[in-house]
Design a protein around this motif. Structure first.
Motif, mmCIF file in Angstrom:
data_model
loop_
_atom_site.group_PDB
_atom_site.id
_atom_site.type_symbol
_atom_site.label_atom_id
_atom_site.label_comp_id
_atom_site.label_asym_id
_atom_site.label_seq_id
_atom_site.Cartn_x
_atom_site.Cartn_y
_atom_site.Cartn_z
ATOM 1 N N VAL A 1 0.829 -1.196 0.000
ATOM 2 C CA VAL A 1 0.000 0.000 0.000
ATOM 3 C C VAL A 1 0.865 1.248 0.000
ATOM 4 C CG1 VAL A 1 -1.865 1.226 1.154
ATOM 5 C CG2 VAL A 1 -1.698 -1.267 1.362
ATOM 6 N N CYS A 2 0.589 2.126 -0.939
ATOM 7 C CA CYS A 2 1.229 3.437 -0.948
ATOM 8 C C CYS A 2 0.162 4.462 -0.614
ATOM 9 C CB CYS A 2 1.828 3.715 -2.327
ATOM 10 S SG CYS A 2 2.365 5.409 -2.518
ATOM 11 N N ILE B 1 9.690 -1.785 6.352
ATOM 12 C CA ILE B 1 8.540 -2.500 5.787
ATOM 13 C C ILE B 1 8.945 -3.929 5.418
ATOM 14 C CG2 ILE B 1 6.838 -2.529 3.919
ATOM 15 C CD1 ILE B 1 6.394 -0.301 5.925
ATOM 16 N N ASN C 1 7.956 7.035 -0.451
ATOM 17 C CA ASN C 1 6.608 6.592 -0.095
ATOM 18 C C ASN C 1 6.129 5.473 -1.027
ATOM 19 O OD1 ASN C 1 4.425 7.036 1.707
ATOM 20 N ND2 ASN C 1 3.286 8.096 0.086
ATOM 21 N N VAL C 2 6.436 5.630 -2.295
ATOM 22 C CA VAL C 2 6.054 4.618 -3.285
ATOM 23 C C VAL C 2 6.868 3.338 -3.074
ATOM 24 C CG1 VAL C 2 6.114 4.042 -5.738
ATOM 25 C CG2 VAL C 2 5.242 6.272 -5.019
ATOM 26 N N MET D 1 8.184 2.102 -0.478
ATOM 27 C CA MET D 1 7.830 1.325 0.713
ATOM 28 C C MET D 1 6.651 0.391 0.450
ATOM 29 S SD MET D 1 8.352 4.249 3.585
ATOM 30 C CE MET D 1 7.963 3.336 5.074
ATOM 31 N N ALA D 2 5.901 0.672 -0.604
ATOM 32 C CA ALA D 2 4.733 -0.163 -0.903
ATOM 33 C C ALA D 2 5.109 -1.445 -1.633
ATOM 34 C CB ALA D 2 3.728 0.635 -1.727
ATOM 35 N N ARG E 1 -0.094 2.594 7.437
ATOM 36 C CA ARG E 1 0.875 1.831 6.643
ATOM 37 C C ARG E 1 1.333 0.597 7.418
ATOM 38 N NH1 ARG E 1 4.643 4.653 2.878
ATOM 39 N NH2 ARG E 1 4.351 3.003 1.395
ATOM 40 N N LEU E 2 1.685 0.789 8.696
ATOM 41 C CA LEU E 2 2.126 -0.343 9.506
ATOM 42 C C LEU E 2 1.036 -1.403 9.592
ATOM 43 C CD1 LEU E 2 3.920 1.480 12.460
ATOM 44 C CD2 LEU E 2 4.895 0.636 10.332
ATOM 45 N N THR F 1 -1.127 -2.221 7.420
ATOM 46 C CA THR F 1 -1.386 -3.019 6.218
ATOM 47 C C THR F 1 -0.321 -4.107 6.055
ATOM 48 O OG1 THR F 1 -0.139 -1.499 4.837
ATOM 49 C CG2 THR F 1 -2.500 -1.132 4.981
ATOM 50 N N THR F 2 0.601 -4.178 6.997
ATOM 51 C CA THR F 2 1.580 -5.273 6.971
ATOM 52 C C THR F 2 1.058 -6.406 7.868
ATOM 53 O OG1 THR F 2 2.840 -4.558 8.881
ATOM 54 C CG2 THR F 2 3.449 -3.580 6.783
#
Ligand SMILES: Nc1ncnc2c1ncn2[C@@H]1O[C@H](COP(=O)(O)OP(=O)(O)OP(=O)(O)O)[C@@H](O)[C@H]1O
Ligand SMILES: [Mg+2]
Lengths: 317, 361
Positions: free
Chosen positions: A86-87, A106, A150-151, A153-154, B201-202, B204-205
């Protein structure tokens, strides 16, 4: 038990209401085959991010169902999280970490092995042109560089399904190209990509299939060409007329020309028309208008026009 | 992080500078002035400063706090009888070299201006009276060049003894206060994650939500431990006269018990604030109010509501251990029980409300 899934993403009457009256997402049905680059196009507040939040297991829907790779978002969130990247629309990065550390974070959360993610991170940083600055703190980056992190990390864990929520918003044209090329590569690798944007050029260039969302509802769907095709082919000519004339006086004269598809007013002084081969025959059009015109522009049919014809509004205003 | 204890100390002085100790109690004292004329050195104006002291302590300024039951009308024995029969609350004894020591008389160069304070068993009166006496003596010695600082010796008849400065009395409050800041830090940390959408974000992991929140809380607990040591170190550097053989382990234990409440309240707060700014603002107000109601920086009295505030119990326990060396279950047992219960309850409510906020599993 393993069963064949026809659509990698499937939703039925997906809804999210905030309070009683705010219907952020209002009954969305999607069927997305694997390997599609699927775009949600819509103006601010249309419900794009809310849809993504539900599909990425962050926000529980008010009602309706959604399956990602056959997993119910309500019941099998954990399974889904293993296959998605997810971005987010916002810069969700750690300013006091370096780009590399942000990406490693991540990777580690996805339990990747160190040798795998090290190599992959280097490769990704290279693609985004960040190799030289990879070990600087992200807080020292320019805005465009942060967006690229940001991108990245997705995608570090090489997910099957990638959600990009407005990945190129407020980037300069050059950085935007870099991001587009980057996204296209995943398309080539048969990954499923869900993209949101209110940039119709982006939607036009990247999408295999797109839906236009407004007020939480899908108002049009199809490939970019199909959608533009619904409006007829040809060029769009816009101009303003002199102050003492009214557009209503001018329109009947233009309508008399046989190659004009349609003609309508945007406001009292602004007229827009569609015509096959309009650019070449522009002088013929001008001859029918008994007054001076100004602010003339000619452009190709765009998704913007699709939106305009569906809602009577522009995407950005 | 260093900034917090410093902030707290200045806050404390600010609080003191503007209040008359906020006490509701009035207590009765008798003063015995042993600062007699020295026949051998008549040129020294003995008496003068001790009389000044007596004037000051019976002045208007303290009439809301003190009732003076005679100056030099009792000898020590009768005064102690009065104390035992609860007719008075404290005896203030001016040492016989008081004036001379202040003027640094050559014949008594090594002497200190000493004032003794004696109460029956009430260490709080002892503490409060110490502050008043220190204030008066300092105002006297301020006007004499080269005068040494006063020495206050205080004791209860039961044998509790201490020898404090204002700063000593503040230390327990500062130590606990520096930990209550951790509530803000936790709430702000979570709010920042939320605000920046990094939390999303965290989440969604595949990492469990429980793991994420635990790691944020653990980070703050580590911060709290560091805060504790900074506050303790600072108090030592600035020269506290706390007992030499203080049981720091128990103080640390109390501090960490208190920190449970900080963490719990931080989580509760974080579950409803929308932004880090709000978290900072609200938590500052809560922390400040708790410090005031919990009497971190004032002598414990009857501040309304103090019984419901964990600060009250934590500071009370730390004061007892640090200043009086009192460590028995009968003294700090209730403090420990209250802190544990309060801490556990808020922590559970905090975790539940956090989980509800992110309802999907
Ligand atoms: N957490 C929330 N609480 C209340 N309302 C919300 C929340 N999140 C979104 N909304 C509302 O839902 C509607 C849709 O928001 P959403 O963020 O999905 O739009 P969007 O299509 O992503 O717009 P943009 O292009 O601006 O990102 C908006 O009216 C927004 O105000
Ligand atoms: Mg959005």
């Amino acid at each position: 038990m393993w069963k064949k899934i026809k659509y990698i993403i499937e939703t039925h009457q997906l809804r999210k209401y905030f309070g009683k009256n705010l219907k952020a997402v209002d009954g969305i049905n999607l069927r997305i085959p694997k390997g599609t680059l699927f775009t949600l196009l819509g103006p601010n507040g249309a419900g794009k991010s809310t849809t993504i939040s539900m599909l990425t297991t962050i926000l529980p829907p008010t009602s309706g169902t959604a399956y990602i790779s056959g997993f119910d978002i309500r019941k099998h969130a954990k399974k889904i999280r293993q296959i998605i990247g997810v971005c987010p629309q916002e810069l969700s990065i750690y300013g006091n970490l370096t780009a590399r550390e942000n990406i490693y974070l991540i990777a580690k959360m996805h339990k990747m092995k160190k040798i795998d993610y090290k190599e992959r991170t280097d490769e990704l940083l290279g693609k985004m042109g960040l190799t030289d600055r990879a070990d600087d703190k992200v807080s020292k980056y320019s805005f465009g560089m942060r967006r690229r992190v940001n991108v990245l990390m997705a995608v570090v864990h090489d997910p099957e399904i990638i959600f990009f929520d407005e990945p190129s918003t407020s980037l300069d044209p050059q950085s935007r190209r870099v991001v587009w090329d980057f996204i296209k590569e995943f398309q080539d690798k048969n990954k499923t990509i869900i993209l949101t944007t209110h940039n119709m050029e982006e939607a036009d260039i990247l999408s295999n299939y797109l839906v236009i969302i407004d007020h939480g509802r899908i108002i049009a769907n199809g490939t970019a060409d199909e959608l533009k095709g619904t409006l007829g082919r040809g060029d769009i000519i816009t101009f303003k007329i002199n102050s003492y004339m009214h557009s209503g006086d001018v329109i009947p004269r233009i309508q008399g020309l046989d190659f004009i598809d349609s003609v309508y007013t945007l406001d009292d002084k602004t007229i827009e028309l569609r015509a096959k081969d309009g650019l070449r025959r522009i002088s013929e059009i001008m001859e029918t208008i008994p007054t001076r015109i100004y602010d003339l522009s000619v452009r190709r049919n765009s998704l913007e026009d699709v939106f305009l014809s569906q809602t009577g509004r522009r995407l950005r205003d | 992080m260093i900034a917090y204890p410093v902030l707290l100390i200045s806050m404390a002085f600010f609080a003191y500078g503007n209040s008359n100790y906020n006490t509701i109690d009035i207590f009765t004292i008798t003063v015995i002035n042993n600062d007699l004329l020295d026949e051998e050195n008549p040129e020294f104006a003995r008496n003068e400063t001790s009389i000044f002291f007596c004037d000051a302590i019976s002045s208007k300024e303290y009439q809301n706090t003190l009732i003076i039951e005679g100056i030099n009308i009792h000898v020590l024995e009768t005064a102690i009888d009065l104390l035992n029969s609860l007719r008075i609350d404290a005896i203030v004894v001016i040492n016989e070299y008081f004036s001379e020591a202040l003027y640094k008389s050559p014949t008594h160069e090594d002497k200190l201006p000493i004032v003794d304070i004696i109460t029956k068993d009430n260490i709080l009166i002892l503490a409060e009276l110490s502050l008043i006496v220190v204030e008066i003596v300092n105002s006297i010695s301020f006007n004499i060049t080269g005068a040494p600082e006063a020495e206050i010796q205080s004791a209860t008849l039961g044998g509790l003894y201490f020898d404090y400065t204002l700063f000593d009395l503040l230390i327990p409050g500062i130590i606990i206060g520096s930990l209550s800041i951790c509530m803000s830090l936790l709430a702000i940390a979570i709010a920042k994650e939320k605000e920046s959408r990094r939390m999303h974000r965290l989440m969604t992991t595949p990492v469990k939500r429980r793991t994420i929140i635990t790691s944020i809380v653990i980070t703050q607990i580590i911060t709290a431990i560091i805060q504790f040591f900074i506050a303790v170190l600072l108090s030592q550097l600035l020269g506290t006269h706390a007992l030499a053989n203080v049981n720091w382990n128990v103080i640390f234990f109390i501090a960490m018990l208190y920190n449970l409440s900080s963490m719990g309240m931080g989580l509760i707060l974080a579950s409803f604030v929308k932004s880090a700014r709000n978290a900072a603002l609200i938590s500052f107000i809560i922390t400040f109010t708790m410090m005031m109601i919990g009497e971190n920086y004032t002598i414990p009295g009857e501040m309304a509501g103090s019984a419901f505030i964990p600060n009250t119990y934590a500071v009370d326990a730390v004061r007892n251990i640090m200043l009086f060396g009192r460590i028995g279950w009968d003294i700090i047992g209730f403090d420990i029980i209250f802190l544990s219960l309060f801490g556990m309850t808020t922590l559970i409510i905090g975790l539940v409300s956090f989980n509800r906020k992110y309802a999907m599993t």
